[in-house]
Design an enzyme around this catalytic site. Structure first.
Site, mmCIF file in Angstrom:
data_model
loop_
_atom_site.group_PDB
_atom_site.id
_atom_site.type_symbol
_atom_site.label_atom_id
_atom_site.label_comp_id
_atom_site.label_asym_id
_atom_site.label_seq_id
_atom_site.Cartn_x
_atom_site.Cartn_y
_atom_site.Cartn_z
ATOM 1 N N ASP A 17 8.147 5.756 12.790
ATOM 2 C CA ASP A 17 6.764 4.172 13.297
ATOM 3 C C ASP A 17 5.261 4.104 13.974
ATOM 4 O O ASP A 17 5.030 4.059 14.789
ATOM 5 C CB ASP A 17 8.232 3.661 14.475
ATOM 6 C CG ASP A 17 9.061 3.353 13.757
ATOM 7 O OD1 ASP A 17 9.479 3.041 13.598
ATOM 8 O OD2 ASP A 17 10.218 4.459 15.549
ATOM 9 N N GLU A 18 5.004 4.904 12.795
ATOM 10 C CA GLU A 18 2.918 5.309 12.910
ATOM 11 C C GLU A 18 2.197 4.212 12.146
ATOM 12 O O GLU A 18 1.203 4.368 12.729
ATOM 13 C CB GLU A 18 3.413 6.562 11.936
ATOM 14 C CG GLU A 18 3.668 8.439 12.475
ATOM 15 C CD GLU A 18 4.987 7.609 11.714
ATOM 16 O OE1 GLU A 18 5.584 7.298 10.875
ATOM 17 O OE2 GLU A 18 5.755 9.605 11.777
ATOM 18 N N HIS A 46 9.136 -1.383 8.246
ATOM 19 C CA HIS A 46 7.621 -1.349 8.053
ATOM 20 C C HIS A 46 7.302 -2.451 8.492
ATOM 21 O O HIS A 46 7.392 -3.883 7.266
ATOM 22 C CB HIS A 46 7.268 -0.862 6.960
ATOM 23 C CG HIS A 46 7.910 0.286 6.845
ATOM 24 N ND1 HIS A 46 7.951 1.206 5.125
ATOM 25 C CD2 HIS A 46 8.402 1.748 7.220
ATOM 26 C CE1 HIS A 46 7.955 2.098 5.152
ATOM 27 N NE2 HIS A 46 8.402 2.229 6.922
ATOM 28 N N ARG A 141 29.393 12.132 -6.181
ATOM 29 C CA ARG A 141 28.492 11.931 -7.228
ATOM 30 C C ARG A 141 30.308 10.360 -7.466
ATOM 31 O O ARG A 141 30.562 9.949 -8.575
ATOM 32 C CB ARG A 141 29.131 12.417 -8.191
ATOM 33 C CG ARG A 141 27.476 12.800 -8.602
ATOM 34 C CD ARG A 141 27.331 14.546 -9.094
ATOM 35 N NE ARG A 141 28.144 15.536 -7.869
ATOM 36 C CZ ARG A 141 28.658 16.462 -7.684
ATOM 37 N NH1 ARG A 141 28.722 16.593 -8.498
ATOM 38 N NH2 ARG A 141 29.347 16.899 -6.373
ATOM 39 N N THR A 193 17.272 12.072 9.727
ATOM 40 C CA THR A 193 17.690 10.909 8.972
ATOM 41 C C THR A 193 18.468 11.659 7.896
ATOM 42 O O THR A 193 18.340 13.009 7.638
ATOM 43 C CB THR A 193 16.800 10.092 8.567
ATOM 44 O OG1 THR A 193 17.555 9.535 7.690
ATOM 45 C CG2 THR A 193 15.603 10.429 7.566
ATOM 46 N N THR A 251 11.736 -1.368 14.558
ATOM 47 C CA THR A 251 11.202 -2.704 14.020
ATOM 48 C C THR A 251 13.055 -3.648 13.558
ATOM 49 O O THR A 251 13.656 -4.799 13.262
ATOM 50 C CB THR A 251 11.115 -2.059 12.457
ATOM 51 O OG1 THR A 251 9.400 -1.932 13.168
ATOM 52 C CG2 THR A 251 11.030 -3.186 11.750
ATOM 53 N N THR A 324 -7.048 -0.343 14.610
ATOM 54 C CA THR A 324 -7.573 -0.552 15.592
ATOM 55 C C THR A 324 -6.233 -2.129 15.903
ATOM 56 O O THR A 324 -7.590 -2.674 17.076
ATOM 57 C CB THR A 324 -9.100 -0.874 15.114
ATOM 58 O OG1 THR A 324 -8.959 -2.455 14.025
ATOM 59 C CG2 THR A 324 -9.610 0.192 14.975
#
Ligand code: IMP
Ligand code: MG
Length: 336
Positions: A17-18, A46, A141, A193, A251, A324
């Protein structure tokens, strides 16, 4: 032969979440990349605001918003069919979209298995998207891969052939997911994760040798957030985060994110783990309101410029991109 090859990797520097999505869309679209590769899985959301509309991606790379960017889902990635087709519809095209034959497919059964797993739901705070269960099946597998699904037939490729084509005449952008400290190997295990999300892991999932890479963009947000359980150095009380105007929600899950100020210990460690050539600092407008929507370095408030210069002094890596605002082109790009 043809245009000079350029291969760029985008990596998260904190806990996800950057704002990697916006950075990936900006670089991929504005800098004319010809192929965008998505690694990771659908637990990562994203978000991109493009031409006034909001797009949420969980399977496709964010640069797929530009019609002539070809798109590849990496062999090491995992998708769910419904999520993939929904996003295909969202971007409005089938052409130039490829899924590697070895991409893993998550099913309802994987989701149910995670929902029933108390370690994941109660202790780790998993997004419960079935990713870890599908990864486990892959290791054992028994996971079905993309090539086994008739519905995907028109998209299936050997990704390496697509990559080779763009290596000789194009530019390739590889989009990572989550952030360094959620890495299965290098993060705050067990609060992580189910994959390695550092630059090396991203390249391994895409199937591109490390020596071919020209640019590694490490993305930090102007503050640190974390969803789910696990340590967070310098964590602020929710009230304080609210006062500072830096409260966010996930998100994929909609959960409120935990917040801490920009952290140099994390940042230094992330640099060692990812070997970035440049940094991106996102959401500077959350700290300095007058930075909102600014597109030129000179137009940033003095405090914001000092904040960035201090990061460069401390970390010794140039900051090339400064986010920004939410729109894709709310970005300062510095000539380095
Ligand atoms: P899982 O990988 O979905 O099982 O989640 C494990 C941990 O990683 C939890 O703390 C999640 O909140 C976190 N996590 C997974 N994906 C993301 C992401 O895209 N952004 C931020 N945190 C994530
Ligand atoms: Mg996200």
């Amino acid at each position: 032969m043809g245009v000079k090859r350029l291969i760029t990797v985008i990596v998260g520097g904190f806990f996800g979440d950057e704002g990697k999505g916006k950075v990936a869309a900006y670089i991929g679209i504005k800098e004319n990349y010809t192929l965008a590769i998505r690694t990771g899985a659908i637990n990562a959301g994203h978000t991109v605001f493009y031409n006034g509309r909001e797009y949420k991606f969980r399977a496709l790379p964010c640069a797929s918003l530009k019609k002539d960017v070809e798109v590849l889902i990496a062999p090491g990635a995992l998708i769910r069919l419904d999520v993939f087709f929904k996003e295909i519809e969202m971007i409005g095209r089938h052409s130039g979209i490829y899924v590697d034959k070895n991409t893993g497919i998550i099913t309802e059964e994987h989701v149910r298995r995670e929902e029933a797993d108390e370690n994941l739901t109660k202790r780790i705070g998993s997004t419960k998207q079935g990713v870890g269960a599908a990864m486990a099946d892959r290791v054992l597998r028994r996971l079905k891969l993309a090539s086994e699904y008739e519905e995907l037939k028109e998209f299936i490729v050997d990704g390496l052939e697509i990559i080779e084509k763009h290596m000789s005449s194009g530019k390739i952008l590889i989009e990572g997911t989550q952030g360094t400290f959620l890495s299965l190997y290098h993060g705050t295990y067990p609060y992580v994760t189910s994959r390695d999300v550092t630059a090396s892991g991203i390249l391994s999932e895409a199937g591109i040798g490390p020596k071919y890479v020209d640019e590694i963009v490490l993305v930090f947000k102007a503050f640190v957030t974390r969803v789910g359980a696990g340590p967070l150095e310098g964590e602020l009380p929710p009230k304080e985060a609210k006062r500072m105007g830096i409260v966010e929600y996930g998100t994929v899950t909609g959960r409120p994110r935990r917040v801490a100020p920009f952290n140099f210990n994390y940042a230094r460690r992330a640099i060692k783990l990812n070997s970035p050539t440049v940094l991106a600092i996102t959401k500077i407008d959350a700290l300095y309101k007058e930075a909102y929507g600014v597109k030129r370095w000179e137009d940033l408030p003095k405090e914001a410029r000092e904040f960035i210069e201090n990061i460069e002094d401390e970390l010794k890596v140039p900051v090339k991109y400064i986010g920004t605002g939410p729109e894709m082109d709310h970005m300062v790009v510095r000539e380095l």
